[in-house]
Design a protein around this motif. Sequence first.
Motif, PDB file in Angstrom:
ATOM      1  N   ASP A   1     -10.596  -0.151   1.071  1.00 51.22           N
ATOM      2  CA  ASP A   1      -9.594   0.539   1.883  1.00 51.22           C
ATOM      3  C   ASP A   1      -8.633  -0.473   2.496  1.00 51.22           C
ATOM      4  O   ASP A   1      -8.877  -1.682   2.454  1.00 51.22           O
ATOM      5  CB  ASP A   1     -10.288   1.368   2.983  1.00 51.22           C
ATOM      6  CG  ASP A   1     -11.202   0.512   3.841  1.00 51.22           C
ATOM      7  OD1 ASP A   1     -10.692  -0.406   4.499  1.00 51.22           O
ATOM      8  OD2 ASP A   1     -12.432   0.743   3.852  1.00 51.22           O
TER       9      ASP A   1
ATOM     10  N   ASP B   1       0.815  -1.224   0.000  1.00 52.36           N
ATOM     11  CA  ASP B   1       0.000   0.000   0.000  1.00 52.36           C
ATOM     12  C   ASP B   1       0.845   1.269   0.000  1.00 52.36           C
ATOM     13  O   ASP B   1       0.301   2.358  -0.130  1.00 52.36           O
ATOM     14  CB  ASP B   1      -0.922   0.009   1.227  1.00 52.36           C
ATOM     15  CG  ASP B   1      -2.099  -0.926   1.031  1.00 52.36           C
ATOM     16  OD1 ASP B   1      -3.059  -0.503   0.380  1.00 52.36           O
ATOM     17  OD2 ASP B   1      -2.021  -2.076   1.497  1.00 52.36           O
TER      18      ASP B   1
ATOM     19  N   MET C   1      -2.353   7.991  -5.890  1.00 54.93           N
ATOM     20  CA  MET C   1      -3.171   8.828  -4.999  1.00 54.93           C
ATOM     21  C   MET C   1      -2.939  10.328  -5.226  1.00 54.93           C
ATOM     22  O   MET C   1      -3.621  11.160  -4.636  1.00 54.93           O
ATOM     23  CB  MET C   1      -2.858   8.515  -3.529  1.00 54.93           C
ATOM     24  CG  MET C   1      -3.324   7.150  -3.080  1.00 54.93           C
ATOM     25  SD  MET C   1      -2.884   6.904  -1.339  1.00 54.93           S
ATOM     26  CE  MET C   1      -3.979   8.058  -0.526  1.00 54.93           C
TER      27      MET C   1
ATOM     28  N   LEU D   1      -7.157   6.435   3.100  1.00 56.74           N
ATOM     29  CA  LEU D   1      -6.390   5.234   2.772  1.00 56.74           C
ATOM     30  C   LEU D   1      -6.780   4.050   3.668  1.00 56.74           C
ATOM     31  O   LEU D   1      -6.951   2.928   3.212  1.00 56.74           O
ATOM     32  CB  LEU D   1      -4.905   5.568   2.915  1.00 56.74           C
ATOM     33  CG  LEU D   1      -3.904   4.600   2.330  1.00 56.74           C
ATOM     34  CD1 LEU D   1      -2.741   5.373   1.752  1.00 56.74           C
ATOM     35  CD2 LEU D   1      -3.375   3.629   3.342  1.00 56.74           C
TER      36      LEU D   1
END
Length: 403
Positions: free
Chosen positions: A209, A107, A116, A156
Amino acid sequence: MSITTDTNDNADLPVFPGVRSQRCPLDPPAEYADWRQAEGLRHVRLWNGHTAWAVTRYEDVRAVLSDPRLSADAQRYPSVLPHTQVPAFPRMDDPDHARLRRMLTADFTVKRVEAMRPEIHEVVERFLDEMISKGQPADLVREYALPIPSLVISLLLGVPYDDHEFFQQHSATMNHANASPQEKAEASGALFGYLLSLVKRKEREPGDDLISRLLTERVAKGELSREEAAMNGMILLFAGHETTANMIGLGTLALLQNPDQAARIRDTDDPAVVANAVEELLRYLSIAQDMIVRVATEDLTIGGQFVRAGEAVTVNLPAANRDTAFLDQPDNVDIDRNTRGHLAFGYGIHQCLGQNLARVELQVALPALLRRLPGLRLAVSLEEVKFRHDMSAYGVHELPVAW
Ligand code: HEM
Protein backbone atom coordinates in the motif's frame (compact mmCIF):
# COMPACT_ATOMS: atom_id res chain seq x y z
CA MET A 1 4.64 40.63 8.40
CA SER A 2 1.37 41.51 10.08
CA ILE A 3 -1.93 40.34 8.65
CA THR A 4 -4.18 43.26 7.82
CA THR A 5 -7.33 41.14 7.99
CA ASP A 6 -8.95 40.89 11.40
CA THR A 7 -12.11 39.49 12.84
CA ASN A 8 -13.68 42.57 14.41
CA ASP A 9 -14.38 45.12 11.70
CA ASN A 10 -16.06 42.99 9.06
CA ALA A 11 -19.52 42.18 10.44
CA ASP A 12 -21.16 44.00 7.50
CA LEU A 13 -19.43 41.96 4.84
CA PRO A 14 -21.17 39.08 3.06
CA VAL A 15 -20.18 35.67 4.39
CA PHE A 16 -18.27 33.45 2.00
CA PRO A 17 -19.32 30.87 0.92
CA GLY A 18 -22.85 32.23 0.73
CA VAL A 19 -26.04 30.23 1.20
CA ARG A 20 -27.77 28.88 -1.91
CA SER A 21 -31.46 29.21 -2.53
CA GLN A 22 -33.42 26.08 -1.59
CA ARG A 23 -35.28 26.49 -4.90
CA CYS A 24 -32.04 26.31 -6.94
CA PRO A 25 -29.68 24.42 -4.65
CA LEU A 26 -27.48 23.27 -7.52
CA ASP A 27 -26.70 26.85 -8.51
CA PRO A 28 -24.18 29.02 -6.68
CA PRO A 29 -25.61 31.77 -4.43
CA ALA A 30 -27.21 34.46 -6.62
CA GLU A 31 -24.90 37.23 -5.37
CA TYR A 32 -21.86 35.59 -7.00
CA ALA A 33 -23.11 36.71 -10.43
CA ASP A 34 -23.13 40.33 -9.20
CA TRP A 35 -19.63 40.01 -7.78
CA ARG A 36 -18.41 38.61 -11.11
CA GLN A 37 -19.90 41.61 -12.94
CA ALA A 38 -18.68 44.30 -10.54
CA GLU A 39 -15.32 45.98 -10.91
CA GLY A 40 -12.43 44.71 -8.84
CA LEU A 41 -12.90 42.00 -6.21
CA ARG A 42 -15.54 41.54 -3.47
CA HIS A 43 -14.57 41.92 0.16
CA VAL A 44 -16.03 39.02 2.14
CA ARG A 45 -15.94 37.43 5.60
CA LEU A 46 -14.65 33.86 5.67
CA TRP A 47 -16.07 31.19 7.96
CA ASN A 48 -13.04 31.58 10.23
CA GLY A 49 -13.98 35.24 10.69
CA HIS A 50 -11.20 36.67 8.55
CA THR A 51 -11.65 39.17 5.79
CA ALA A 52 -10.63 38.15 2.28
CA TRP A 53 -10.97 39.28 -1.31
CA ALA A 54 -13.22 36.87 -3.24
CA VAL A 55 -12.11 36.19 -6.81
CA THR A 56 -15.05 35.19 -9.00
CA ARG A 57 -14.06 35.61 -12.67
CA TYR A 58 -12.62 32.62 -14.56
CA GLU A 59 -9.54 34.41 -15.84
CA ASP A 60 -8.81 36.04 -12.47
CA VAL A 61 -9.03 32.67 -10.72
CA ARG A 62 -6.49 31.16 -13.11
CA ALA A 63 -4.25 34.18 -12.64
CA VAL A 64 -4.40 33.89 -8.83
CA LEU A 65 -3.75 30.16 -8.77
CA SER A 66 -0.70 30.43 -11.01
CA ASP A 67 0.86 33.47 -9.30
CA PRO A 68 3.76 32.63 -6.95
CA ARG A 69 3.22 35.95 -5.15
CA LEU A 70 0.13 34.40 -3.55
CA SER A 71 1.10 32.04 -0.78
CA ALA A 72 -0.59 28.91 0.61
CA ASP A 73 1.98 28.66 3.42
CA ALA A 74 0.14 28.10 6.72
CA GLN A 75 3.35 28.31 8.74
CA ARG A 76 3.93 31.80 7.42
CA TYR A 77 0.31 32.96 7.72
CA PRO A 78 -1.06 30.89 10.60
CA SER A 79 -3.85 33.28 11.53
CA VAL A 80 -5.56 32.98 8.14
CA LEU A 81 -4.65 29.57 6.73
CA PRO A 82 -5.68 26.40 8.58
CA HIS A 83 -2.57 24.71 9.87
CA THR A 84 -1.75 21.32 11.27
CA GLN A 85 0.67 20.07 13.92
CA VAL A 86 3.11 18.93 11.24
CA PRO A 87 3.20 21.09 8.08
CA ALA A 88 1.07 19.61 5.26
CA PHE A 89 2.07 20.10 1.62
CA PRO A 90 -1.28 21.57 0.47
CA ARG A 91 -0.49 24.44 2.85
CA MET A 92 3.08 25.00 1.67
CA ASP A 93 4.66 26.87 -1.21
CA ASP A 94 7.26 25.50 -3.60
CA PRO A 95 9.92 24.19 -3.30
CA ASP A 96 8.80 22.53 0.00
CA HIS A 97 5.37 21.71 -1.44
CA ALA A 98 6.89 20.16 -4.58
CA ARG A 99 9.32 18.01 -2.57
CA LEU A 100 6.49 16.31 -0.67
CA ARG A 101 3.93 16.21 -3.49
CA ARG A 102 6.42 14.60 -5.89
CA MET A 103 6.68 11.58 -3.59
CA LEU A 104 2.97 10.87 -4.13
CA THR A 105 2.34 11.64 -7.80
CA ALA A 106 3.29 8.14 -9.07
CA ASP A 107 0.33 6.67 -7.16
CA PHE A 108 -2.18 8.98 -8.87
CA THR A 109 -1.19 8.85 -12.55
CA VAL A 110 -3.88 7.91 -15.09
CA LYS A 111 -2.14 4.56 -15.60
CA ARG A 112 -2.02 3.65 -11.90
CA VAL A 113 -5.59 4.71 -11.32
CA GLU A 114 -6.85 2.85 -14.43
CA ALA A 115 -5.28 -0.28 -12.97
CA MET A 116 -7.59 0.16 -9.98
CA ARG A 117 -10.75 0.39 -12.14
CA PRO A 118 -11.71 -3.32 -11.81
CA GLU A 119 -11.33 -3.12 -8.02
CA ILE A 120 -13.42 0.08 -7.95
CA HIS A 121 -16.10 -1.75 -9.96
CA GLU A 122 -16.16 -4.49 -7.34
CA VAL A 123 -16.42 -1.98 -4.50
CA VAL A 124 -19.29 -0.20 -6.25
CA GLU A 125 -21.22 -3.41 -6.94
CA ARG A 126 -20.72 -4.55 -3.36
CA PHE A 127 -22.21 -1.37 -1.88
CA LEU A 128 -25.05 -1.46 -4.44
CA ASP A 129 -25.86 -5.05 -3.42
CA GLU A 130 -25.82 -4.08 0.26
CA MET A 131 -28.00 -1.02 -0.24
CA ILE A 132 -30.54 -2.93 -2.32
CA SER A 133 -30.70 -5.82 0.14
CA LYS A 134 -31.37 -3.43 3.05
CA GLY A 135 -34.43 -2.13 1.17
CA GLN A 136 -35.94 1.22 0.34
CA PRO A 137 -36.04 4.08 1.00
CA ALA A 138 -32.30 4.34 1.50
CA ASP A 139 -29.98 7.23 2.31
CA LEU A 140 -27.75 7.23 -0.76
CA VAL A 141 -25.02 9.21 1.04
CA ARG A 142 -24.70 6.73 3.87
CA GLU A 143 -25.10 3.57 1.81
CA TYR A 144 -23.30 4.48 -1.40
CA ALA A 145 -21.77 7.93 -1.92
CA LEU A 146 -19.62 7.96 1.23
CA PRO A 147 -18.57 4.30 1.55
CA ILE A 148 -17.24 3.99 -2.02
CA PRO A 149 -14.48 6.64 -1.88
CA SER A 150 -13.88 5.86 1.77
CA LEU A 151 -13.13 2.20 1.06
CA VAL A 152 -11.14 2.99 -2.11
CA ILE A 153 -8.82 5.46 -0.37
CA SER A 154 -8.45 3.07 2.59
CA LEU A 155 -7.36 0.26 0.24
CA LEU A 156 -4.92 2.54 -1.56
CA LEU A 157 -3.35 3.88 1.63
CA GLY A 158 -3.51 0.69 3.66
CA VAL A 159 -5.84 2.17 6.30
CA PRO A 160 -8.16 -0.41 7.94
CA TYR A 161 -11.69 0.33 6.64
CA ASP A 162 -13.11 -0.95 9.93
CA ASP A 163 -12.03 2.42 11.36
CA HIS A 164 -14.13 4.35 8.82
CA GLU A 165 -16.54 5.87 11.36
CA PHE A 166 -13.61 7.33 13.25
CA PHE A 167 -11.96 8.99 10.24
CA GLN A 168 -15.21 10.04 8.56
CA GLN A 169 -16.37 11.77 11.72
CA HIS A 170 -13.11 13.65 12.29
CA SER A 171 -12.86 14.65 8.62
CA ALA A 172 -16.41 16.01 8.80
CA THR A 173 -15.52 18.15 11.84
CA MET A 174 -12.49 19.55 10.01
CA ASN A 175 -14.78 20.47 7.10
CA HIS A 176 -17.57 22.03 9.15
CA ALA A 177 -18.15 25.80 9.07
CA ASN A 178 -19.58 25.82 12.59
CA ALA A 179 -16.88 23.75 14.29
CA SER A 180 -14.74 25.97 16.52
CA PRO A 181 -10.99 26.28 15.85
CA GLN A 182 -10.51 24.21 19.00
CA GLU A 183 -12.80 21.42 17.72
CA LYS A 184 -11.09 21.45 14.33
CA ALA A 185 -7.66 21.25 15.95
CA GLU A 186 -8.78 18.34 18.13
CA ALA A 187 -10.21 16.47 15.12
CA SER A 188 -7.06 17.05 13.12
CA GLY A 189 -4.92 16.00 16.11
CA ALA A 190 -6.92 12.79 16.53
CA LEU A 191 -6.57 11.91 12.84
CA PHE A 192 -2.86 12.66 12.87
CA GLY A 193 -2.32 10.54 15.99
CA TYR A 194 -4.19 7.68 14.30
CA LEU A 195 -2.04 7.93 11.16
CA LEU A 196 1.18 8.13 13.19
CA SER A 197 0.41 4.91 15.04
CA LEU A 198 -0.52 3.28 11.72
CA VAL A 199 2.85 4.37 10.31
CA LYS A 200 4.64 2.81 13.29
CA ARG A 201 2.69 -0.43 12.82
CA LYS A 202 3.51 -0.55 9.11
CA GLU A 203 7.19 -0.04 9.80
CA ARG A 204 7.07 -3.39 11.58
CA GLU A 205 4.63 -5.06 9.17
CA PRO A 206 4.70 -3.38 5.75
CA GLY A 207 1.90 -4.19 3.28
CA ASP A 208 1.32 -3.54 -0.41
CA ASP A 209 0.00 0.00 0.00
CA LEU A 210 0.96 3.66 -0.39
CA ILE A 211 1.92 4.29 3.25
CA SER A 212 4.14 1.19 3.36
CA ARG A 213 5.80 2.31 0.12
CA LEU A 214 6.48 5.75 1.59
CA LEU A 215 8.12 4.05 4.57
CA THR A 216 10.31 1.63 2.64
CA GLU A 217 11.17 3.95 -0.25
CA ARG A 218 11.44 7.32 1.52
CA VAL A 219 11.52 7.18 5.30
CA ALA A 220 14.08 4.36 5.39
CA LYS A 221 16.37 6.44 3.14
CA GLY A 222 16.03 9.55 5.28
CA GLU A 223 14.16 11.53 2.57
CA LEU A 224 10.99 11.84 4.65
CA SER A 225 10.34 11.83 8.38
CA ARG A 226 7.85 9.46 10.00
CA GLU A 227 5.70 12.48 10.92
CA GLU A 228 5.70 13.72 7.32
CA ALA A 229 4.68 10.25 6.10
CA ALA A 230 1.82 10.23 8.62
CA MET A 231 0.76 13.74 7.57
CA ASN A 232 0.77 12.76 3.88
CA GLY A 233 -1.44 9.78 4.75
CA MET A 234 -3.75 12.00 6.74
CA ILE A 235 -4.08 14.54 3.90
CA LEU A 236 -4.94 11.82 1.40
CA LEU A 237 -7.41 10.14 3.71
CA PHE A 238 -9.07 13.46 4.45
CA ALA A 239 -9.05 14.82 0.88
CA GLY A 240 -9.81 11.46 -0.69
CA HIS A 241 -13.27 10.65 0.56
CA GLU A 242 -15.34 13.74 1.51
CA THR A 243 -14.94 15.41 -1.88
CA THR A 244 -15.68 12.42 -4.10
CA ALA A 245 -18.53 11.36 -1.80
CA ASN A 246 -20.20 14.72 -2.32
CA MET A 247 -19.76 14.54 -6.06
CA ILE A 248 -21.48 11.13 -6.08
CA GLY A 249 -24.33 12.39 -3.89
CA LEU A 250 -24.86 15.74 -5.56
CA GLY A 251 -24.10 14.31 -9.03
CA THR A 252 -26.89 11.77 -8.53
CA LEU A 253 -29.28 14.51 -7.50
CA ALA A 254 -28.32 16.62 -10.55
CA LEU A 255 -29.04 13.63 -12.79
CA LEU A 256 -32.39 12.95 -11.12
CA GLN A 257 -33.24 16.58 -11.87
CA ASN A 258 -32.17 16.11 -15.50
CA PRO A 259 -33.69 12.73 -16.49
CA ASP A 260 -32.80 13.00 -20.19
CA GLN A 261 -29.11 13.33 -19.30
CA ALA A 262 -29.38 10.49 -16.77
CA ALA A 263 -30.91 8.29 -19.50
CA ARG A 264 -28.06 9.09 -21.85
CA ILE A 265 -25.49 8.00 -19.25
CA ARG A 266 -27.49 4.88 -18.39
CA ASP A 267 -27.96 3.79 -22.00
CA THR A 268 -24.55 4.48 -23.51
CA ASP A 269 -21.83 1.87 -23.90
CA ASP A 270 -19.30 4.55 -24.86
CA PRO A 271 -16.90 5.29 -21.98
CA ALA A 272 -16.06 8.65 -23.58
CA VAL A 273 -19.66 9.82 -23.09
CA VAL A 274 -19.52 8.90 -19.41
CA ALA A 275 -16.10 10.54 -18.96
CA ASN A 276 -17.37 13.76 -20.55
CA ALA A 277 -20.51 13.68 -18.43
CA VAL A 278 -18.38 13.46 -15.28
CA GLU A 279 -16.36 16.52 -16.34
CA GLU A 280 -19.54 18.50 -16.93
CA LEU A 281 -20.96 17.47 -13.56
CA LEU A 282 -17.70 18.45 -11.86
CA ARG A 283 -17.88 21.87 -13.50
CA TYR A 284 -21.59 22.42 -13.00
CA LEU A 285 -21.54 21.43 -9.32
CA SER A 286 -18.05 22.77 -8.36
CA ILE A 287 -18.36 21.34 -4.87
CA ALA A 288 -15.07 22.83 -3.58
CA GLN A 289 -16.85 25.92 -2.31
CA ASP A 290 -14.49 26.87 0.52
CA MET A 291 -11.16 25.21 0.06
CA ILE A 292 -8.88 27.74 -1.49
CA VAL A 293 -7.37 30.65 0.39
CA ARG A 294 -4.07 32.36 -0.39
CA VAL A 295 -2.24 35.35 1.11
CA ALA A 296 -0.55 38.10 -0.93
CA THR A 297 3.17 38.15 -0.16
CA GLU A 298 3.53 41.61 -1.74
CA ASP A 299 1.28 44.41 -2.99
CA LEU A 300 -0.32 43.39 -6.28
CA THR A 301 -3.32 43.92 -8.54
CA ILE A 302 -5.84 41.18 -9.26
CA GLY A 303 -8.78 41.72 -11.60
CA GLY A 304 -8.32 45.47 -11.33
CA GLN A 305 -8.25 45.37 -7.52
CA PHE A 306 -5.29 46.59 -5.51
CA VAL A 307 -4.45 43.93 -2.90
CA ARG A 308 -1.99 44.71 -0.11
CA ALA A 309 0.74 42.39 1.11
CA GLY A 310 -0.68 40.25 3.92
CA GLU A 311 -4.28 40.37 2.72
CA ALA A 312 -6.14 37.11 2.11
CA VAL A 313 -7.65 36.13 -1.23
CA THR A 314 -10.21 33.35 -1.67
CA VAL A 315 -10.95 31.68 -4.93
CA ASN A 316 -14.61 31.17 -5.75
CA LEU A 317 -14.62 28.08 -7.97
CA PRO A 318 -18.42 27.74 -8.25
CA ALA A 319 -18.59 31.30 -9.65
CA ALA A 320 -15.60 30.91 -11.99
CA ASN A 321 -16.98 27.71 -13.50
CA ARG A 322 -20.26 29.52 -14.28
CA ASP A 323 -18.56 32.47 -16.01
CA THR A 324 -19.85 33.13 -19.55
CA ALA A 325 -16.34 34.28 -20.40
CA PHE A 326 -15.39 30.61 -19.97
CA LEU A 327 -18.33 28.91 -21.69
CA ASP A 328 -21.82 29.60 -23.05
CA GLN A 329 -24.94 28.91 -21.04
CA PRO A 330 -22.97 27.91 -17.95
CA ASP A 331 -26.08 27.45 -15.81
CA ASN A 332 -27.26 24.50 -17.92
CA VAL A 333 -25.98 21.01 -17.35
CA ASP A 334 -25.11 19.54 -20.74
CA ILE A 335 -23.15 16.31 -20.52
CA ASP A 336 -22.18 16.38 -24.20
CA ARG A 337 -20.48 19.77 -24.15
CA ASN A 338 -16.76 20.37 -24.10
CA THR A 339 -15.75 21.58 -20.61
CA ARG A 340 -12.01 21.43 -21.12
CA GLY A 341 -10.34 23.93 -18.81
CA HIS A 342 -12.93 23.79 -16.01
CA LEU A 343 -11.56 24.62 -12.57
CA ALA A 344 -13.36 22.09 -10.36
CA PHE A 345 -10.00 20.59 -9.32
CA GLY A 346 -8.32 23.98 -8.96
CA TYR A 347 -5.42 25.14 -11.10
CA GLY A 348 -1.66 25.63 -10.87
CA ILE A 349 0.76 23.88 -8.52
CA HIS A 350 -1.91 22.84 -6.00
CA GLN A 351 -4.30 21.41 -8.59
CA CYS A 352 -5.94 18.30 -7.14
CA LEU A 353 -3.51 15.42 -6.74
CA GLY A 354 -6.33 12.86 -6.62
CA GLN A 355 -8.27 14.05 -9.69
CA ASN A 356 -7.62 10.94 -11.79
CA LEU A 357 -8.83 8.72 -8.98
CA ALA A 358 -11.91 10.88 -8.39
CA ARG A 359 -12.75 10.73 -12.10
CA VAL A 360 -12.59 6.93 -12.25
CA GLU A 361 -14.68 6.59 -9.07
CA LEU A 362 -17.35 8.86 -10.55
CA GLN A 363 -17.19 7.19 -13.98
CA VAL A 364 -17.90 3.85 -12.31
CA ALA A 365 -20.29 4.85 -9.51
CA LEU A 366 -22.77 7.06 -11.41
CA PRO A 367 -23.58 4.77 -14.39
CA ALA A 368 -23.63 1.64 -12.16
CA LEU A 369 -26.27 3.22 -9.95
CA LEU A 370 -28.42 4.35 -12.89
CA ARG A 371 -28.18 0.94 -14.58
CA ARG A 372 -28.90 -1.23 -11.55
CA LEU A 373 -31.77 1.00 -10.41
CA PRO A 374 -33.42 2.47 -13.54
CA GLY A 375 -36.39 3.59 -11.43
CA LEU A 376 -34.18 5.58 -9.01
CA ARG A 377 -35.99 8.62 -7.61
CA LEU A 378 -35.95 10.99 -4.67
CA ALA A 379 -37.95 9.59 -1.74
CA VAL A 380 -38.65 13.12 -0.43
CA SER A 381 -39.37 16.44 -2.11
CA LEU A 382 -36.41 18.56 -3.20
CA GLU A 383 -37.35 21.10 -0.49
CA GLU A 384 -36.76 18.46 2.17
CA VAL A 385 -33.23 17.54 1.06
CA LYS A 386 -30.59 18.78 3.52
CA PHE A 387 -27.86 20.58 1.60
CA ARG A 388 -24.33 21.12 2.88
CA HIS A 389 -24.35 24.93 3.02
CA ASP A 390 -22.18 24.61 6.11
CA MET A 391 -19.41 22.38 4.82
CA SER A 392 -16.22 23.08 2.81
CA ALA A 393 -17.29 20.52 0.23
CA TYR A 394 -20.83 21.35 -0.89
CA GLY A 395 -23.26 18.48 -1.37
CA VAL A 396 -26.09 16.78 0.46
CA HIS A 397 -26.00 15.61 4.08
CA GLU A 398 -28.49 12.89 3.19
CA LEU A 399 -30.20 11.81 -0.02
CA PRO A 400 -33.27 9.64 0.64
CA VAL A 401 -33.95 7.60 -2.51
CA ALA A 402 -36.31 4.84 -3.64
CA TRP A 403 -36.32 2.73 -6.85
C1 HEM B 1 -14.46 15.09 -6.97
C2 HEM B 1 -13.56 15.02 -6.04
C3 HEM B 1 -12.53 16.09 -5.73
C4 HEM B 1 -12.58 17.44 -5.88
C5 HEM B 1 -13.74 18.29 -6.44
C6 HEM B 1 -11.31 17.97 -5.42
C7 HEM B 1 -10.97 19.32 -5.43
C8 HEM B 1 -9.72 19.81 -5.12
C9 HEM B 1 -9.32 21.19 -5.26
C10 HEM B 1 -10.20 22.31 -5.76
C11 HEM B 1 -8.02 21.29 -4.86
C12 HEM B 1 -7.14 22.55 -4.88
C13 HEM B 1 -6.94 23.16 -3.52
C14 HEM B 1 -6.06 24.41 -3.54
O1 HEM B 1 -5.66 24.90 -4.59
O2 HEM B 1 -5.77 24.93 -2.45
C15 HEM B 1 -7.61 19.97 -4.45
C16 HEM B 1 -6.35 19.66 -3.96
C17 HEM B 1 -6.01 18.42 -3.49
N1 HEM B 1 -6.75 17.25 -3.61
FE1 HEM B 1 -8.59 17.06 -4.38
N2 HEM B 1 -10.54 16.94 -5.00
C18 HEM B 1 -11.23 15.76 -5.18
C19 HEM B 1 -10.80 14.48 -4.90
C20 HEM B 1 -9.58 14.16 -4.35
C21 HEM B 1 -9.11 12.83 -4.05
C22 HEM B 1 -9.89 11.55 -4.35
C23 HEM B 1 -7.88 12.97 -3.46
C24 HEM B 1 -6.91 11.93 -2.96
C25 HEM B 1 -6.94 10.70 -3.14
C26 HEM B 1 -7.57 14.37 -3.42
C27 HEM B 1 -6.40 14.90 -2.92
C28 HEM B 1 -6.04 16.24 -3.01
C29 HEM B 1 -4.77 16.76 -2.52
C30 HEM B 1 -3.69 15.97 -1.82
C31 HEM B 1 -4.76 18.13 -2.82
C32 HEM B 1 -3.66 19.13 -2.51
C33 HEM B 1 -2.73 19.24 -3.68
C34 HEM B 1 -1.59 20.23 -3.49
O3 HEM B 1 -1.70 21.13 -2.66
O4 HEM B 1 -0.60 20.10 -4.21
N3 HEM B 1 -8.62 15.07 -3.95
N4 HEM B 1 -8.65 19.07 -4.63
